[in-house]
Design a protein around this motif. Structure first.
Motif, PDB file in Angstrom:
ATOM      1  N   GLU A  69       1.651 -12.423   3.408  1.00 25.63           N
ATOM      2  CA  GLU A  69       0.474 -11.874   2.726  1.00 25.63           C
ATOM      3  C   GLU A  69      -0.677 -11.621   3.685  1.00 25.63           C
ATOM      4  N   ASN A  70      -0.463 -11.990   4.975  1.00 22.59           N
ATOM      5  CA  ASN A  70      -1.593 -11.888   5.894  1.00 22.59           C
ATOM      6  C   ASN A  70      -1.330 -10.959   7.063  1.00 22.59           C
ATOM      7  N   TYR A  71      -0.329 -10.067   6.938  1.00 22.63           N
ATOM      8  CA  TYR A  71      -0.145  -9.062   7.983  1.00 22.63           C
ATOM      9  C   TYR A  71      -0.947  -7.834   7.577  1.00 22.63           C
ATOM     10  N   LYS A 137      14.262 -30.481  14.195  1.00 21.98           N
ATOM     11  CA  LYS A 137      15.090 -31.261  13.260  1.00 21.98           C
ATOM     12  C   LYS A 137      14.483 -32.656  13.107  1.00 21.98           C
ATOM     13  N   LEU A 138      14.830 -33.303  11.998  1.00 21.55           N
ATOM     14  CA  LEU A 138      14.327 -34.653  11.762  1.00 21.55           C
ATOM     15  C   LEU A 138      15.005 -35.675  12.669  1.00 21.55           C
ATOM     16  N   GLY A 139      16.265 -35.422  12.977  1.00 26.19           N
ATOM     17  CA  GLY A 139      17.007 -36.357  13.826  1.00 26.19           C
ATOM     18  C   GLY A 139      17.390 -37.638  13.104  1.00 26.19           C
ATOM     19  N   VAL A 170      10.600 -31.301   3.336  1.00 23.82           N
ATOM     20  CA  VAL A 170      10.000 -32.305   4.212  1.00 23.82           C
ATOM     21  C   VAL A 170       8.954 -31.633   5.099  1.00 23.82           C
ATOM     22  N   GLY A 171       7.748 -32.196   5.127  1.00 25.15           N
ATOM     23  CA  GLY A 171       6.671 -31.646   5.952  1.00 25.15           C
ATOM     24  C   GLY A 171       5.453 -31.318   5.103  1.00 25.15           C
ATOM     25  N   GLY A 172       4.317 -31.156   5.801  1.00 25.98           N
ATOM     26  CA  GLY A 172       3.079 -30.883   5.067  1.00 25.98           C
ATOM     27  C   GLY A 172       2.304 -29.712   5.634  1.00 25.98           C
ATOM     28  N   GLY A 173       2.943 -28.917   6.503  1.00 25.05           N
ATOM     29  CA  GLY A 173       2.260 -27.781   7.126  1.00 25.05           C
ATOM     30  C   GLY A 173       2.369 -26.511   6.281  1.00 25.05           C
ATOM     31  N   ILE A 177       4.740 -25.823   2.716  1.00 29.84           N
ATOM     32  CA  ILE A 177       4.122 -25.521   1.426  1.00 29.84           C
ATOM     33  C   ILE A 177       4.426 -24.080   1.001  1.00 29.84           C
ATOM     34  N   ASP A 178       4.330 -23.152   1.952  1.00 27.07           N
ATOM     35  CA  ASP A 178       4.651 -21.753   1.665  1.00 27.07           C
ATOM     36  C   ASP A 178       6.078 -21.630   1.118  1.00 27.07           C
ATOM     37  N   GLU A 179       7.011 -22.221   1.862  1.00 22.71           N
ATOM     38  CA  GLU A 179       8.425 -22.091   1.480  1.00 22.71           C
ATOM     39  C   GLU A 179       8.741 -22.970   0.268  1.00 22.71           C
ATOM     40  N   GLU A 255      13.938 -28.636   5.594  1.00 24.66           N
ATOM     41  CA  GLU A 255      13.120 -29.306   6.624  1.00 24.66           C
ATOM     42  C   GLU A 255      12.132 -28.324   7.248  1.00 24.66           C
ATOM     43  N   TYR A 256      10.860 -28.690   7.169  1.00 20.13           N
ATOM     44  CA  TYR A 256       9.799 -27.889   7.814  1.00 20.13           C
ATOM     45  C   TYR A 256       8.870 -28.821   8.568  1.00 20.13           C
ATOM     46  N   VAL A 257       9.407 -29.420   9.637  1.00 21.15           N
ATOM     47  CA  VAL A 257       8.620 -30.416  10.373  1.00 21.15           C
ATOM     48  C   VAL A 257       8.190 -29.892  11.744  1.00 21.15           C
ATOM     49  N   GLY A 258       7.944 -28.607  11.818  1.00 17.16           N
ATOM     50  CA  GLY A 258       7.408 -28.036  13.048  1.00 17.16           C
ATOM     51  C   GLY A 258       8.451 -27.256  13.834  1.00 17.16           C
ATOM     52  N   LEU A 259       8.031 -26.807  14.992  1.00 20.49           N
ATOM     53  CA  LEU A 259       8.837 -25.875  15.768  1.00 20.49           C
ATOM     54  C   LEU A 259       8.939 -26.325  17.222  1.00 20.49           C
ATOM     55  N   PRO A 300       1.319 -22.231  21.097  1.00 16.89           N
ATOM     56  CA  PRO A 300       1.375 -23.362  20.159  1.00 16.89           C
ATOM     57  C   PRO A 300       0.167 -23.400  19.222  1.00 16.89           C
ATOM     58  N   TRP A 301      -0.751 -22.455  19.359  1.00 19.97           N
ATOM     59  CA  TRP A 301      -2.018 -22.532  18.625  1.00 19.97           C
ATOM     60  C   TRP A 301      -2.052 -21.735  17.324  1.00 19.97           C
ATOM     61  N   TYR A 302      -1.628 -20.466  17.348  1.00 19.95           N
ATOM     62  CA  TYR A 302      -1.812 -19.606  16.170  1.00 19.95           C
ATOM     63  C   TYR A 302      -0.513 -19.370  15.408  1.00 19.95           C
ATOM     64  N   ARG A 303       0.527 -18.990  16.108  1.00 19.21           N
ATOM     65  CA  ARG A 303       1.839 -18.704  15.512  1.00 19.21           C
ATOM     66  C   ARG A 303       1.722 -17.810  14.278  1.00 19.21           C
ATOM     67  N   GLN A 304       1.047 -16.726  14.461  1.00 17.27           N
ATOM     68  CA  GLN A 304       0.895 -15.740  13.395  1.00 17.27           C
ATOM     69  C   GLN A 304       1.577 -14.461  13.845  1.00 17.27           C
ATOM     70  N   VAL A 305       2.150 -13.735  12.897  1.00 16.20           N
ATOM     71  CA  VAL A 305       2.867 -12.507  13.245  1.00 16.20           C
ATOM     72  C   VAL A 305       1.916 -11.516  13.912  1.00 16.20           C
TER      73      VAL A 305
HETATM   74  P1  NAP Z   1       3.317 -27.513  11.691  1.00 12.97           P
HETATM   75  O1  NAP Z   1       2.022 -26.872  11.374  1.00 12.97           O
HETATM   76  O2  NAP Z   1       3.522 -28.106  13.050  1.00 12.97           O
HETATM   77  O3  NAP Z   1       3.553 -28.637  10.587  1.00 12.97           O
HETATM   78  C1  NAP Z   1       4.618 -29.518  10.683  1.00 12.97           C
HETATM   79  C2  NAP Z   1       4.520 -30.542   9.555  1.00 12.97           C
HETATM   80  O4  NAP Z   1       5.614 -31.432   9.657  1.00 12.97           O
HETATM   81  C3  NAP Z   1       3.255 -31.373   9.602  1.00 12.97           C
HETATM   82  O5  NAP Z   1       2.769 -31.580   8.316  1.00 12.97           O
HETATM   83  C4  NAP Z   1       3.725 -32.664  10.263  1.00 12.97           C
HETATM   84  O6  NAP Z   1       3.013 -33.788   9.799  1.00 12.97           O
HETATM   85  C5  NAP Z   1       5.149 -32.763   9.786  1.00 12.97           C
HETATM   86  N1  NAP Z   1       6.022 -33.432  10.751  1.00 12.97           N
HETATM   87  C6  NAP Z   1       6.177 -33.194  12.056  1.00 12.97           C
HETATM   88  N2  NAP Z   1       7.115 -33.985  12.589  1.00 12.97           N
HETATM   89  C7  NAP Z   1       7.570 -34.754  11.578  1.00 12.97           C
HETATM   90  C8  NAP Z   1       8.553 -35.774  11.486  1.00 12.97           C
HETATM   91  N3  NAP Z   1       9.272 -36.155  12.555  1.00 12.97           N
HETATM   92  N4  NAP Z   1       8.755 -36.344  10.274  1.00 12.97           N
HETATM   93  C9  NAP Z   1       8.053 -35.963   9.204  1.00 12.97           C
HETATM   94  N5  NAP Z   1       7.110 -35.004   9.216  1.00 12.97           N
HETATM   95  C10 NAP Z   1       6.876 -34.418  10.397  1.00 12.97           C
HETATM   96  O7  NAP Z   1       4.574 -26.532  11.502  1.00 12.97           O
HETATM   97  P2  NAP Z   1       4.760 -25.323  10.443  1.00 12.97           P
HETATM   98  O8  NAP Z   1       4.324 -25.692   9.110  1.00 12.97           O
HETATM   99  O9  NAP Z   1       6.174 -24.870  10.662  1.00 12.97           O
HETATM  100  O10 NAP Z   1       3.803 -24.206  10.964  1.00 12.97           O
HETATM  101  C11 NAP Z   1       3.974 -23.711  12.295  1.00 12.97           C
HETATM  102  C12 NAP Z   1       2.909 -22.677  12.574  1.00 12.97           C
HETATM  103  O11 NAP Z   1       3.172 -21.507  11.819  1.00 12.97           O
HETATM  104  C13 NAP Z   1       1.507 -23.150  12.196  1.00 12.97           C
HETATM  105  O12 NAP Z   1       0.617 -22.726  13.179  1.00 12.97           O
HETATM  106  C14 NAP Z   1       1.244 -22.448  10.896  1.00 12.97           C
HETATM  107  O13 NAP Z   1      -0.135 -22.202  10.682  1.00 12.97           O
HETATM  108  C15 NAP Z   1       2.034 -21.162  11.051  1.00 12.97           C
HETATM  109  N6  NAP Z   1       2.452 -20.671   9.722  1.00 12.97           N
HETATM  110  C16 NAP Z   1       1.559 -19.954   9.010  1.00 12.97           C
HETATM  111  C17 NAP Z   1       1.879 -19.493   7.750  1.00 12.97           C
HETATM  112  C18 NAP Z   1       0.867 -18.708   7.000  1.00 12.97           C
HETATM  113  O14 NAP Z   1      -0.127 -18.308   7.586  1.00 12.97           O
HETATM  114  N7  NAP Z   1       1.062 -18.493   5.711  1.00 12.97           N
HETATM  115  C19 NAP Z   1       3.125 -19.778   7.198  1.00 12.97           C
HETATM  116  C20 NAP Z   1       4.025 -20.530   7.945  1.00 12.97           C
HETATM  117  C21 NAP Z   1       3.658 -20.977   9.196  1.00 12.97           C
HETATM  118  P3  NAP Z   1       1.472 -34.008  10.195  1.00 12.97           P
HETATM  119  O15 NAP Z   1       0.690 -33.092   9.304  1.00 12.97           O
HETATM  120  O16 NAP Z   1       1.271 -35.461   9.892  1.00 12.97           O
HETATM  121  O17 NAP Z   1       1.351 -33.694  11.643  1.00 12.97           O
END
Ligand code: NAP
Length: 338
Positions: A69-71, A137-139, A170-173, A177-179, A255-259, A300-305
């Motif tokens: 929705e943000n492109y 991955k959670l590992g 799993v995750g709070g980023g 939430i989006d997915e 699982e959505y615990v980062g990249l 590692p900062w923005y990760r936006q398309v």
């Molecule tokens: P992220 O922002 O790094 O969030 C990862 C989430 O997983 C965090 O809530 C983190 O907890 C949690 N986490 C990390 N390691 C964990 C573990 N071992 N066990 C349990 N929880 C764990 O990753 P993302 O959500 O994939 O987003 C990546 C980037 O893409 C971000 O910059 C985001 O803004 C961008 N993005 C943007 C959009 C959008 O604009 N609509 C959509 C998707 C992604 P903590 O919060 O405690 O650190």
């Protein structure tokens, strides 16, 4: 398997032709997410005849996003894969060539740089690295066993299989939430397990999530095991405050615990930053002249398309200038020598 299959004459398989497949290119772009595709568009328009090498991930992480929705330019939103296809069509229209070859090694000590795939070998006068990131991955126990049998990293790909079922996210980023919200289209209940008591996701997504009746939150909890029989039947979670363990029944786990950045090909050859991303300056230049990086692999900062696409355009402009300067210097040297 019969013995006949095993007694194949390998000399007839064409390995000797490998050498003949070596190709010299002005510019090789590794990866075809938004950064790579935009770099291809700009380099194509600059008449560089760029080659885009696509591994298994056409469109990159963006292509796995259900709705973007943000492109800019798409006020109603656009699907990640649809956007990638449009970018690809635009790049090829201006002369970019796309090859579905996975890169297995890159040698930056030689010049032109050597890029090996399972098929052809390329000698590239310049390189743009757009290899993006992969899901972390959670590992935990059970994870590997149940990948494809209930454990998923892509709601867009697998959400449909969870119609009227219960899934854990799993995750709070932003991604979680989006997915997770996307999964509410199919699932009966989406249970978000997060390790803290506050989401990292942006305010708009949080507002939507808290208003979504199908979404439930399990705070301050970490997944310690994926449990199941043939398929996933739930996750074991531990409350980080009390240490208490419970099992949440679920049919799937997303699982959505980062990249993590995809930089393995460049380890020991390019400077990486402290988080393991390729270090670039503001002009997308890496530590090796002629090699540029764009998109999530260096961000590692923005990760936006939109940011990745912008970086891809900048990298292509820089590569074009560098190649032109190099050609000019070489011509001057040749003139002086002659
Ligand atoms: P992220 O922002 O790094 O969030 C990862 C989430 O997983 C965090 O809530 C983190 O907890 C949690 N986490 C990390 N390691 C964990 C573990 N071992 N066990 C349990 N929880 C764990 O990753 P993302 O959500 O994939 O987003 C990546 C980037 O893409 C971000 O910059 C985001 O803004 C961008 N993005 C943007 C959009 C959008 O604009 N609509 C959509 C998707 C992604 P903590 O919060 O405690 O650190």
């Amino acid at each position: 398997m019969s013995d006949m299959t095993l007694s194949l004459d390998v000399s007839r398989l064409g390995f000797g032709e490998q050498k003949a497949q070596e190709q010299e290119r002005n510019l090789v772009i590794i990866g075809a997410g938004p950064a790579g595709l935009t770099a291809g568009l700009y380099a194509g328009r600059a008449q560089l005849e760029p080659l885009l090498l696509v591994g298994q991930a056409f469109g990159g992480q963006a292509a796995t996003t259900s709705e973007m929705e943000n492109y800019p330019g798409f006020p109603e939103g656009i699907g990640g894969m649809a956007l990638a296809e449009q970018m690809s069509n635009q790049a090829t229209r201006f002369g970019a060539e796309i090859m579905y070859e996975e890169v297995v090694s890159v040698d930056l000590k030689q010049y032109p740089f050597v890029v090996r795939t399972y098929g052809p070998v390329f000698r590239a006068k310049s390189l743009i690295i757009c290899t993006g990131t992969s899901s972390r991955k959670l590992g935990v126990a059970g994870e590997e066993r149940y990948i494809g049998r209930g454990v998923s990293f892509c709601a867009t790909c697998d959400g449909f299989f969870y119609k009227d079922k219960t899934v854990v996210v799993v995750g709070g980023g932003d991604s979680a939430i989006d997915e997770g919200l996307y999964l509410t289209r199919f699932a009966r209940e989406v249970i978000v397990v997060h390790r803290r008591d506050a989401l990292r996701a942006n305010a708009l997504l949080q507002k939507r999530a808290f208003a979504e009746p199908k979404m439930r939150f399990v705070w301050n909890s970490v997944v310690t095991e994926i449990v199941g029989d043939d398929n996933v039947t739930g996750v074991r979670v531990r409350d980080v405050n009390t240490g208490e363990e419970t099992v949440i029944d679920a049919d799937g786990v997303f699982e959505y615990v980062g990249l993590v950045p995809n930089t393995k090909l460049f380890e020991g050859q390019l400077e990486l930053n402290e988080q393991g991303y390729i270090a670039t300056d503001r002009r997308q230049r890496t530590s090796m002249p002629g090699v540029y990086a764009a998109g999530d692999v260096q961000d590692p900062w923005y990760r936006q398309v939109v940011v990745a696409a912008g970086a891809g355009a900048a990298a292509a402009i820089e590569a074009e200038r560098w190649l032109a300067e190099k050609a000019f210097e070489e011509a001057e040297q040749a003139q002086q020598a002659g």
